[in-house]
Scaffold this active site. Structure first.
Site: not given
Length: 277
Positions: A137, A150
């Site tokens: 990401s 995350y």
């Protein structure tokens, strides 16, 4: 037309995994996709009979991963491209989020991916061929409030990917970390696990962030199918990069962080160098 490859993609029920599987099949490749729902697994088989193969797997069932890898290699064929896509987002101020949520976030996003890589790697190394794609990401390099677990998991997978790039290059095995920005997937919607709010001190700073993230779900700038097409282009490259940003927002935010890092390094360089003996 490019030579047909066999893809193994974790988490093909929706989002990036689904889009990549569909685009790969459209391009003439074969795809083994993992899912956790039996009915959806059957539907995946029917996408392209003889070329799409649904397999049941929860990547946190570490013992099952090796068994599945062996059966795929023996029954379907040699995997050319391994895509670690299975994952989810956790949102919550760290002080409000239980440790159990951090452990599960890492089990899925990090240790699941590592287990899948380790299951296929002996075959890749023996063949002196293969490409491993880890969906990290932009949150594996930049950070945003409320997604510390995350970001931590994606930073970890990013670091593992970049190290593997160096370890596996002598065996002609490529490793690329795919770093998407904001895309129209379920990441911020039904796939997001959100810790309940409990500390009022964070209301002013985090309340608007959570509300904006929920409202933006489904309206992000990125198109998952265009991302999939970019990934297929990457897979066909003779010299794929160690990392690939996807999305204009990812490019913008990463460049901003790099500029800030350069500024901080220059400002503190004297102190940094002063520690040498």
């Amino acid at each position: 037309m490019n030579q047909s490859k066999l893809f193994f993609i974790t988490g093909v029920s929706s989002g990036f995994g689904r889009a990549l599987a569909q685009e790969a099949l459209k391009a003439g490749h074969r795809v083994v996709g993992t899912l956790r729902d039996a009915q959806v697994c059957k539907e995946f088989d029917a996408l392209a009979p003889g070329r799409s193969f649904g397999r049941m797997l929860d990547v946190t069932n570490f013992a099952a991963v090796a068994q599945l890898a062996t059966s795929v290699e023996q029954e379907i064929g040699a995997v050319d491209v391994l895509v670690n896509n299975a994952g989810y987002g956790h949102e919550g101020i760290m002080e409000e989020s239980p440790l159990s949520e951090a452990l599960h976030q890492f089990d899925v996003n990090v240790f699941g991916a590592v287990t899948v890589i380790k299951a296929f790697l002996p075959c890749f190394r023996q063949r002196r061929a293969g490409h491993i794609l880890n969906i990290t990401s932009m949150g594996g390099f930049i950070t945003l409030p409320g997604i510390s677990y995350y970001c931590g998991s994606k930073f970890a997978l990013q670091g593992i990917s970049e190290t593997l790039t160096q370890e596996l290059k002598p065996f002609n095995i490529a490793v690329t970390a795919i770093q998407p920005g904001s895309f129209r997937t379920d990441w911020a919607g039904r796939s997001m696990v959100r810790s309940p709010r409990s500390i009022s001190d964070y209301d002013e700073s985090f309340g608007p962030v959570r509300e904006a993230r929920e409202k933006r779900s489904g309206h992000q700038p990125g198109d998952p199918h265009k991302a999939a097409q970019a990934i297929l282009q990457l897979v066909n490259s003779p010299e794929p990069p160690a990392s690939l940003l996807l999305g204009s927002d990812a490019v913008k935010f990463v460049r901003e962080k790099l500029q800030q890092m350069h500024t901080d390094i220059d400002a503190w360089e004297e102190v940094s160098r002063s520690t040498d003996g």
